[in-house]
Design a protein around this motif. Sequence first.
Motif, PDB file in Angstrom:
ATOM      1  N   TRP A  90      -3.759 -31.376  29.869  1.00  0.00           N
ATOM      2  CA  TRP A  90      -2.384 -31.353  29.407  1.00  0.00           C
ATOM      3  C   TRP A  90      -1.503 -30.869  30.564  1.00  0.00           C
ATOM      4  O   TRP A  90      -1.999 -30.311  31.557  1.00  0.00           O
ATOM      5  CB  TRP A  90      -2.213 -30.464  28.178  1.00  0.00           C
ATOM      6  N   ARG A  91      -0.220 -31.059  30.440  1.00  0.00           N
ATOM      7  CA  ARG A  91       0.719 -30.654  31.497  1.00  0.00           C
ATOM      8  C   ARG A  91       1.567 -29.499  31.008  1.00  0.00           C
ATOM      9  O   ARG A  91       2.184 -29.556  29.952  1.00  0.00           O
ATOM     10  CB  ARG A  91       1.605 -31.822  31.921  1.00  0.00           C
ATOM     11  N   ASP A  92       1.555 -28.432  31.823  1.00  0.00           N
ATOM     12  CA  ASP A  92       2.349 -27.237  31.534  1.00  0.00           C
ATOM     13  C   ASP A  92       3.316 -27.043  32.693  1.00  0.00           C
ATOM     14  O   ASP A  92       2.904 -26.705  33.815  1.00  0.00           O
ATOM     15  CB  ASP A  92       1.427 -26.026  31.388  1.00  0.00           C
ATOM     16  N   SER A  93       4.593 -27.328  32.447  1.00  0.00           N
ATOM     17  CA  SER A  93       5.597 -27.262  33.517  1.00  0.00           C
ATOM     18  C   SER A  93       5.753 -25.855  34.070  1.00  0.00           C
ATOM     19  O   SER A  93       6.271 -25.675  35.187  1.00  0.00           O
ATOM     20  CB  SER A  93       6.943 -27.776  33.001  1.00  0.00           C
ATOM     21  N   ARG A  94       5.302 -24.864  33.372  1.00  0.00           N
ATOM     22  CA  ARG A  94       5.424 -23.490  33.864  1.00  0.00           C
ATOM     23  C   ARG A  94       4.420 -23.196  34.968  1.00  0.00           C
ATOM     24  O   ARG A  94       4.491 -22.161  35.632  1.00  0.00           O
ATOM     25  CB  ARG A  94       5.205 -22.522  32.702  1.00  0.00           C
TER      26      ARG A  94
END
Length: 450
Positions: A90-94
Amino acid sequence: MAVQLNELFFICLTITQGGCMFPNNHWGEWNDSQLQPTIQRLMKGYNRYLRPNFNEGPVEIGMSLDIASIDAISEINMDYTATIFLRQRWRDSRLVFPGNESVSVDGRLVSLLWIPDTFIPDSKRSFLHDVTVENRLIRIFSNGTVLYALRITATIACNMDLTKYPMDKQVCTLQLESWGYNIQDVVFYWTRGNDSVKGLDTLRLAQYSVESYYTSVSEAVYETGHYPKLVLHFSLRRNVLFFILETYVPSILLVVLSWVSFWISQSSVPARTCIGVTTVLTMTTLMMGARTSLPNANCFIKAIDVYLGICFTFIFGALLEYACAHFYTMQLQTIEDLHREFLREFAESNGNGLVPVVSSNQPNQSVEVGSTAEEPTEEPVDSDIRNHAASTEKVRSQGCGLSSVKDASRRAAAVFIVKNPHNIDRHARTVFPTAFLFVNILYWLYYLFL
């Protein structure tokens, strides 16, 4: 060990504005000297209790699987045990950082990150491998993509239809769902479609072979809402060769052995009885042994039960055939003995009667021979005529009575006896093998092709 890990990963959180934040230079027992500079920068202000894209749309989580092994498939419990490598992306922009490289961190740092609450709904028992450490992998890419991999062994339910056992094909599933996040929060998808699953093509099982598999995406509907779900479907075809050698061939040989009695004389009662009883008992033992590894459920009439029942019927029929042949043989001998006795008694009871054997030249005289020798006497004409008519009528009535008794006895015997009981064995030598071959053809055509 668990207590030490909990102490090691215990995180002192500061509650500010409804979120749990890490202090600037302290992450539980992980301080600046223990964490890489990149991780230090990423963890500043990171809240692991809030999912990525909070209030901005659902998180897309890609899944892939490696099936390491399927250790056991139980028909009794209707489940299978598998060891799998589960990978989630998954992608976590943080977690975006500059550069084009990825950072692999210690699996114990998973307590510092947000991770999906994925679970296996049909799992009965499962555990995460922890030798020599917990088998986790965390890799963070520069664009914020997180790769989280686990090694899990789970016992998963599989509803089986055993009506064609052991020529059956079972379709089992492996489902992945989100426990608390609904479809407004997270979205599951297979990263590469059917190619997201590896290992099934090269899997080798004791009784099964993997025939096909495919993946699907659906939703799980519960009272609390709609949740994302991924499903792996795979078909298992049972290898029937083992059962042919273990059950079918011995059953056929027992049926053929029971036919040996058809060529043994009916007078050899101990030999034929011994063959019949021995084959019946052996077949019963074989039937009991074939059911030991199967569920004791009356709702399943399995193909192997049908075949064993057919073999038992033919074996028991061979035993009944000798019983019938022996019975009719003894009955025929008894009736013949009674018939001879009846004729002998009838002859003795009529031995003292008067039978006209010769007549004189004179029309008004007759000669009678009785049980005592006497000289012929002359009687008046009227008396001779009356005696001659009476004796003639008596002989006719006796002859008619004897013939009617014989006809009645023959008709009664024709109903209840077989004229030649040895023909029963002769016909059985043809009827039993032909019928067994015909039933086998129907059986295998039905269970293999229908």
